[in-house]
Design a protein around this motif. Structure first.
Motif, PDB file in Angstrom:
ATOM      1  N   ARG A 214       0.898  -1.634   0.007  1.00 31.79           N
ATOM      2  CA  ARG A 214       0.249  -0.319  -0.027  1.00 31.79           C
ATOM      3  C   ARG A 214       0.729   1.095  -0.368  1.00 31.79           C
ATOM      4  O   ARG A 214       0.255   2.329   0.679  1.00 31.79           O
ATOM      5  CB  ARG A 214      -1.118  -0.287   1.521  1.00 31.79           C
ATOM      6  N   ILE A 215       2.183   1.253  -0.338  1.00 32.88           N
ATOM      7  CA  ILE A 215       3.113   2.128  -0.503  1.00 32.88           C
ATOM      8  C   ILE A 215       2.311   3.508  -1.218  1.00 32.88           C
ATOM      9  O   ILE A 215       2.799   4.557  -1.078  1.00 32.88           O
ATOM     10  CB  ILE A 215       4.251   2.082  -0.968  1.00 32.88           C
ATOM     11  N   LYS A 216       1.686   2.770  -2.408  1.00 35.94           N
ATOM     12  CA  LYS A 216       0.963   3.782  -3.058  1.00 35.94           C
ATOM     13  C   LYS A 216       0.642   5.119  -2.568  1.00 35.94           C
ATOM     14  O   LYS A 216       0.578   5.915  -3.018  1.00 35.94           O
ATOM     15  CB  LYS A 216       1.108   3.200  -4.455  1.00 35.94           C
ATOM     16  N   ASP A 217      -0.032   4.087  -1.676  1.00 35.31           N
ATOM     17  CA  ASP A 217      -1.372   4.996  -1.251  1.00 35.31           C
ATOM     18  C   ASP A 217      -1.092   6.624  -0.441  1.00 35.31           C
ATOM     19  O   ASP A 217      -1.746   7.624  -1.162  1.00 35.31           O
ATOM     20  CB  ASP A 217      -1.773   4.559   0.265  1.00 35.31           C
ATOM     21  N   ILE A 218       0.578   6.623  -0.339  1.00 40.94           N
ATOM     22  CA  ILE A 218       1.035   7.770   0.367  1.00 40.94           C
ATOM     23  C   ILE A 218       1.082   8.533  -1.074  1.00 40.94           C
ATOM     24  O   ILE A 218       1.553   9.953  -0.431  1.00 40.94           O
ATOM     25  CB  ILE A 218       2.550   7.612   0.956  1.00 40.94           C
ATOM     26  N   PHE A 219       2.159   7.994  -2.244  1.00 41.07           N
ATOM     27  CA  PHE A 219       2.715   8.814  -2.792  1.00 41.07           C
ATOM     28  C   PHE A 219       1.361   9.298  -3.914  1.00 41.07           C
ATOM     29  O   PHE A 219       1.344  10.356  -4.400  1.00 41.07           O
ATOM     30  CB  PHE A 219       3.158   7.826  -4.454  1.00 41.07           C
ATOM     31  N   ASN A 220       0.190   8.461  -3.436  1.00 39.48           N
ATOM     32  CA  ASN A 220      -0.965   9.459  -4.258  1.00 39.48           C
ATOM     33  C   ASN A 220      -1.941  10.273  -3.283  1.00 39.48           C
ATOM     34  O   ASN A 220      -2.537  10.444  -3.589  1.00 39.48           O
ATOM     35  CB  ASN A 220      -1.895   8.229  -4.548  1.00 39.48           C
ATOM     36  N   ASP A 233       6.399  20.436  11.079  1.00 37.54           N
ATOM     37  CA  ASP A 233       5.401  19.700  10.664  1.00 37.54           C
ATOM     38  C   ASP A 233       5.452  20.492   9.215  1.00 37.54           C
ATOM     39  O   ASP A 233       5.202  20.958   9.366  1.00 37.54           O
ATOM     40  CB  ASP A 233       4.521  19.464  11.278  1.00 37.54           C
ATOM     41  N   PHE A 234       6.465  20.671   8.671  1.00 41.28           N
ATOM     42  CA  PHE A 234       6.151  21.247   7.151  1.00 41.28           C
ATOM     43  C   PHE A 234       5.854  20.393   6.355  1.00 41.28           C
ATOM     44  O   PHE A 234       5.490  20.947   4.979  1.00 41.28           O
ATOM     45  CB  PHE A 234       7.990  21.190   6.652  1.00 41.28           C
ATOM     46  N   GLY A 235       5.433  18.536   6.316  1.00 39.17           N
ATOM     47  CA  GLY A 235       4.683  17.493   4.952  1.00 39.17           C
ATOM     48  C   GLY A 235       6.257  17.759   4.155  1.00 39.17           C
ATOM     49  O   GLY A 235       7.229  18.177   4.542  1.00 39.17           O
ATOM     50  N   TRP A 236       5.543  17.183   3.076  1.00 37.49           N
ATOM     51  CA  TRP A 236       5.789  16.294   2.422  1.00 37.49           C
ATOM     52  C   TRP A 236       5.633  16.754   0.435  1.00 37.49           C
ATOM     53  O   TRP A 236       4.088  17.264   0.492  1.00 37.49           O
ATOM     54  CB  TRP A 236       6.639  14.794   2.085  1.00 37.49           C
ATOM     55  N   ASP A 237       6.648  17.037   0.035  1.00 41.09           N
ATOM     56  CA  ASP A 237       6.448  17.063  -1.591  1.00 41.09           C
ATOM     57  C   ASP A 237       6.099  15.622  -2.355  1.00 41.09           C
ATOM     58  O   ASP A 237       6.982  15.078  -2.209  1.00 41.09           O
ATOM     59  CB  ASP A 237       7.325  18.386  -2.161  1.00 41.09           C
ATOM     60  N   LEU A 238       4.384  15.469  -2.464  1.00 45.16           N
ATOM     61  CA  LEU A 238       4.555  14.750  -2.863  1.00 45.16           C
ATOM     62  C   LEU A 238       5.208  13.642  -4.409  1.00 45.16           C
ATOM     63  O   LEU A 238       5.515  12.135  -4.547  1.00 45.16           O
ATOM     64  CB  LEU A 238       3.201  13.730  -3.785  1.00 45.16           C
ATOM     65  N   ASP A 239       5.687  15.074  -5.132  1.00 47.29           N
ATOM     66  CA  ASP A 239       6.432  14.509  -6.594  1.00 47.29           C
ATOM     67  C   ASP A 239       7.563  13.863  -5.469  1.00 47.29           C
ATOM     68  O   ASP A 239       8.382  13.121  -6.438  1.00 47.29           O
ATOM     69  CB  ASP A 239       6.979  15.759  -7.689  1.00 47.29           C
ATOM     70  N   PHE A 240       8.109  14.992  -5.181  1.00 50.34           N
ATOM     71  CA  PHE A 240       9.856  14.284  -4.025  1.00 50.34           C
ATOM     72  C   PHE A 240       9.326  12.775  -3.726  1.00 50.34           C
ATOM     73  O   PHE A 240      10.527  12.302  -3.814  1.00 50.34           O
ATOM     74  CB  PHE A 240      10.313  14.855  -3.351  1.00 50.34           C
ATOM     75  N   LEU A 241       8.304  12.659  -3.295  1.00 49.21           N
ATOM     76  CA  LEU A 241       7.964  11.305  -2.366  1.00 49.21           C
ATOM     77  C   LEU A 241       8.171   9.768  -3.353  1.00 49.21           C
ATOM     78  O   LEU A 241       8.456   8.990  -3.527  1.00 49.21           O
ATOM     79  CB  LEU A 241       6.860  11.188  -1.693  1.00 49.21           C
ATOM     80  N   ARG A 242       7.579  10.721  -5.014  1.00 50.60           N
ATOM     81  CA  ARG A 242       7.304   9.422  -5.730  1.00 50.60           C
ATOM     82  C   ARG A 242       8.303   9.251  -6.183  1.00 50.60           C
ATOM     83  O   ARG A 242       8.709   8.229  -6.571  1.00 50.60           O
ATOM     84  CB  ARG A 242       6.732  10.130  -6.840  1.00 50.60           C
TER      85      ARG A 242
END
Length: 433
Positions: A214-220, A233-242
């Motif tokens: 289910r790791i793609k749940d995070i990327f999506n 808590d600055f959050g993460w950029d989803l494009d960076f995580l992908r």
């Protein structure tokens, strides 16, 4: 099994009630007979308060566990089955110096990484090896469970320079299991996570819920990633995580988001409100609460301290060893080829099979370049830090800090070291300052 003697070095820590709660909750299986709380004279008041609360907690539980608070470390270690280290050389006063000195020089100030974590390691290594010397003589069969930060570096020093059976522990992995179990509304046993890295530089390379990735749940865009309360808590950029193709732990923000964190720290520095200041305030509040003679359980406010569930990790590990369950735990252990791009004799943090007689890291193998680059960089810094901390070589000490990704130059490293060495002089006997 039964009649265990557990010794906690740093027993006057505010975390001790968390550990005791875990022991009480599992006492039917563990059958702990003695719990020794060890501290130093400077921590006398805190140790006394923790001793009182511990005895009230035991009395309220209805179990019979002997609580001994002492300054005699050798007596406490003698014949122990498990020694748990949660010490802080120089106490919170030196943590504050670590943070403020770092930020003053324009670099990130943090307890376990960068210049602050580096100085904490140099103070701690001689002490942990002295404890190991006592263990080799007085409790040669005991397991050392190390929570003392920076846990990876401290554990590596023990692995390289003692014969003690040591396991490094951190509460980060168990928090991930709890977070994902709650998010997917499943039991923790239904969660499986692949980890790659070292302590506080840990990547989640896959996440399974009931056997399904289910790791793609995070990327999506699923944003409920666990973040430690002591990390901005600055959050993460989803494009960076992908493109990273992994979930970074919270401590990666000091590397991946260093500009924003440094700016925030500089603002906190001006207000005298760094994390060290916050922790000192929380500690004062906790010990006021602990002194209440009617208190006989761990207070909820302890979770603000940043070490939530660490006792669960420790107690679960002791259970696995004692019952020989062969369960999987995420631990700091000798690499032994598990991560192929790192030296065999260094300390890594990965999933391990735990047996009564040994702990075996699972094979990770090759890692992607986007992980390997930072991982090898920081591990080289850790290797040199261990060498400097043991041998007191100022040249190696300079090279170690220069190598850290959060230190921009050899000149900056030298300036920081000069000031930090003078502040820490009495805690660095190996350097003969």
């Amino acid at each position: 099994m039964g009649g265990l003697k557990i010794t906690v070095i740093g027993g006057g820590s505010s975390y001790t009630p968390e550990l005791l709660e875990g022991i009480i909750n599992n006492q039917k299986l563990l059958r702990v007979e003695e719990l020794w709380l060890v501290d130093i004279e400077e921590g006398k008041q805190k140790l006394s308060i923790i001793e009182g609360l511990s005895k009230r907690m035991i009395q309220a539980s209805g179990y019979s566990i002997k609580i001994v608070a002492t300054f005699n470390r050798q007596e406490a270690i003698k014949g122990a089955d498990y020694i748990i280290t949660q010490l802080r050389v120089g106490q919170l006063k030196m943590r504050r110096y670590d943070e403020y000195t770092s930020i003053k020089h324009g670099v990130i100030g943090q307890e376990t990484t960068g210049a602050g974590g580096y100085m904490k390691a140099l103070r701690t290594i001689p002490v942990i090896l002295d404890i190991c010397n006592d263990m080799e003589q007085l409790a040669p069969k005991a397991w050392l469970l190390n929570f003392t930060n920076p846990a990876g570096i401290v554990t590596e020093a023990v692995l390289k320079y003692s014969n003690v059976k040591v396991i490094g522990l951190c509460n980060n992995p168990i928090n991930y299991y709890k977070k994902f179990a709650a998010a997917y509304n499943v039991s923790m046993k239904d969660v499986s996570i692949n980890f790659t890295g070292i302590n506080h530089l840990l990547w989640l390379t896959d996440l399974y819920i009931r056997g399904e990735s289910r790791i793609k749940d995070i990327f999506n865009g699923w944003s409920n990633i666990y973040e430690a309360k002591n990390i901005p808590d600055f959050g993460w950029d989803l494009d960076f995580l992908r493109s990273l193709d992994a979930i970074p732990c919270g401590y990666h923000k000091y590397y991946y988001q260093s500009d924003r964190i440094l700016q925030q720290q500089l603002e906190e520095f001006k207000r005298n409100e760094t994390r060290a200041d916050q922790v000192q305030k929380i500690e004062r509040e906790l010990f006021k609460i602990y002194q209440n003679p009617k208190l006989s359980k761990k207070p909820k406010v302890l979770e603000q301290r940043g070490g939530a569930y660490y006792s669960e990790a420790a107690v679960n590990l002791i259970k696995s060893i004692e019952l020989n369950t062969k369960e999987i735990h995420t631990l700091n252990v000798r690499n032994n080829g598990s991560i192929s791009c790192l030296p065999i004799n260094t300390c890594i943090e990965v999933n391990c099979v735990v047996e009564r007689h040994q702990v075996t890291p699972l094979q990770v193998g090759q890692v992607s370049p986007q992980i390997r680059g930072l991982l090898q960089h920081v591990k080289a810094y850790e290797e040199l830090t261990v060498e400097a901390g043991v041998n007191g070589d100022k040249g190696v000490a300079h090279q170690a800090l220069t190598l850290h990704p959060l230190i921009p130059s050899a000149e900056k490293a030298n300036a920081i070291l000069k000031e930090m060495f003078m502040i820490n002089k009495k805690f660095l006997p190996q350097f003969k300052i």
